[in-house]
Design a protein around this motif. Structure first.
Motif, PDB file in Angstrom:
ATOM      1  N   ASP B  77       0.796  -1.242   0.000  1.00 59.73           N
ATOM      2  CA  ASP B  77       0.000   0.000   0.000  1.00 59.73           C
ATOM      3  C   ASP B  77       0.822   1.283   0.000  1.00 59.73           C
ATOM      4  O   ASP B  77       0.581   2.166  -0.813  1.00 59.73           O
ATOM      5  CB  ASP B  77      -0.984  -0.020   1.192  1.00 59.73           C
ATOM      6  N   THR B  95      -8.578  -0.843  -3.634  1.00 57.04           N
ATOM      7  CA  THR B  95      -8.911   0.516  -3.184  1.00 57.04           C
ATOM      8  C   THR B  95      -7.664   1.303  -2.784  1.00 57.04           C
ATOM      9  O   THR B  95      -7.769   2.363  -2.172  1.00 57.04           O
ATOM     10  CB  THR B  95      -9.890   0.486  -1.985  1.00 57.04           C
ATOM     11  N   ASP B  96      -6.500   0.790  -3.128  1.00 57.22           N
ATOM     12  CA  ASP B  96      -5.251   1.499  -2.838  1.00 57.22           C
ATOM     13  C   ASP B  96      -4.868   2.365  -4.045  1.00 57.22           C
ATOM     14  O   ASP B  96      -5.680   2.600  -4.926  1.00 57.22           O
ATOM     15  CB  ASP B  96      -4.144   0.494  -2.495  1.00 57.22           C
ATOM     16  N   LEU B  97      -3.643   2.819  -4.057  1.00 54.18           N
ATOM     17  CA  LEU B  97      -3.174   3.620  -5.181  1.00 54.18           C
ATOM     18  C   LEU B  97      -3.295   2.825  -6.476  1.00 54.18           C
ATOM     19  O   LEU B  97      -3.041   1.622  -6.491  1.00 54.18           O
ATOM     20  CB  LEU B  97      -1.707   4.016  -4.961  1.00 54.18           C
ATOM     21  N   PRO B  98      -3.671   3.475  -7.573  1.00 52.32           N
ATOM     22  CA  PRO B  98      -3.851   2.740  -8.834  1.00 52.32           C
ATOM     23  C   PRO B  98      -2.519   2.269  -9.428  1.00 52.32           C
ATOM     24  O   PRO B  98      -1.574   3.035  -9.562  1.00 52.32           O
ATOM     25  CB  PRO B  98      -4.538   3.749  -9.754  1.00 52.32           C
ATOM     26  N   VAL B 102       1.115   4.300 -10.477  1.00 49.46           N
ATOM     27  CA  VAL B 102       2.359   3.951  -9.784  1.00 49.46           C
ATOM     28  C   VAL B 102       3.396   3.489 -10.806  1.00 49.46           C
ATOM     29  O   VAL B 102       4.550   3.925 -10.799  1.00 49.46           O
ATOM     30  CB  VAL B 102       2.121   2.848  -8.740  1.00 49.46           C
TER      31      VAL B 102
END
Ligand code: NI
Lengths: 212, 212
Positions: B77, B95-98, B102
């Motif tokens: 995450d 639901t974390d960073l896309p 990244v």
């Protein structure tokens, strides 16, 4: 930062809005938009209870709004979201990522550090912090576990460090002048704007009561 | 990554340890050290309840341990902690960073994505994910809200994507062979190692039962 002088961005710490944790992004965006129209000069996204995906989406929207109004945009704690949203900076508490490391790896970011004492303030300045958030100046319901510093610690920090200081914690429109008089370069508020019946008017009043 | 071929690092997904949230860092480090000695090939730091400062300190220690044993080190995450600890990669949930963002900003990082269905697996691969964590393959107490996918979804993901797949969720030494047989390139475990009476022996058994 991007071409801003130190004087320029220090001025932008004057009316500093910290968002709250309300779940509805549309509400947050609407309040921030009104607050910027009223005179907020810096927006900090602080979301303690949100996953990275939705938090980044909100960050990107607030980044745009802040830019449109010539305001700074800062992300609390999550350096990654600051980087991915092109924020101007990141704000870290005493148990968050270390300012020295953030500053050495990402020197282009403004790094703010929360300080509750002169010792913490001096250490943060040595670590390369660009500004301090000092408080809680007054009792506050927003952070139940906050240490109460009062105006005295803020004034002592002002004498001990050269970097800009933002007072935070329980600050209202009526209290803003004495926070500035104690040596702050700006006032940070959550509920004074986020929970105001008229966020634009509240921001305008804070802008007026903090102008030098 | 750093000079590793795709084949090299895919091999390192085979015995994949995910840390738990126990407060005592010394315990975590001691277990990870034993697990690496037993044959763990990848360590993922997952800390849902910890501030950035202590989490980064732990990350730096696990980064060193993993390197000393030729294992991958991945952070769950928190991309910022992955960057600051020189991790090999970051693992993100839905639901974390896309993953796409990244990967585009930090192409040198291995990006893993959690998938609970063929749709999520295909989308993650399109987004540039380097590997998938598919599960929960079995019921698990570690993540109470986890979706149960069973081995069928894992096998269907194997047919639908080309990137490596790690099975996760309730995997034990005894179950590891059938997870590999369903098409996984590796097995990810928390309690099978973190809560084992002998973490080194547990890791060695997993290494043995997953070797091809
Ligand atoms: Ni060792």
């Amino acid at each position: 930062m991007r071409g801003m002088t130190r004087r320029d961005w220090t001025d932008k710490l004057r009316v500093y809005l910290v968002t709250d944790d309300r779940p509805d992004h549309e509400e947050v965006v609407a309040i921030v938009e009104q607050a910027l129209a009223g005179g907020v000069t810096c927006v900090q996204l602080r979301r303690k209870q949100e996953d990275g995906g939705p938090m980044l989406k909100l960050a990107v929207r607030l980044r745009e709004l802040a830019s449109a109004h010539g305001a700074l945009f800062i992300v609390n704690d999550r350096l990654d979201i600051a980087l991915l949203s092109d924020a101007d900076g990141v704000h870290v508490g005493q148990t968050d990522l270390p300012a020295s490391l953030v500053k050495s790896r990402f020197p282009e970011l403004v790094v703010g550090v929360s300080a509750r004492s002169v010792d913490e303030a001096v250490r943060a300045e040595q670590d390369g912090a660009d500004y301090l958030g000092v408080g809680s100046v007054y009792p506050t319901a927003t952070k139940g576990d906050a240490v109460l510093t009062g105006l005295d610690v803020l004034a002592a920090c002002r004498r001990a460090v050269r970097i800009p200081i933002v007072g935070i914690g329980g600050i209202t429109v009526d209290r803003a002048p004495e926070v500035m008089a104690a040596g702050a370069n700006g006032v940070a508020v959550v509920s004074a704007i986020m929970s105001a019946p008229d966020p634009k008017a509240a921001a305008a009043a804070l802008a007026q009561r903090t102008s030098l």
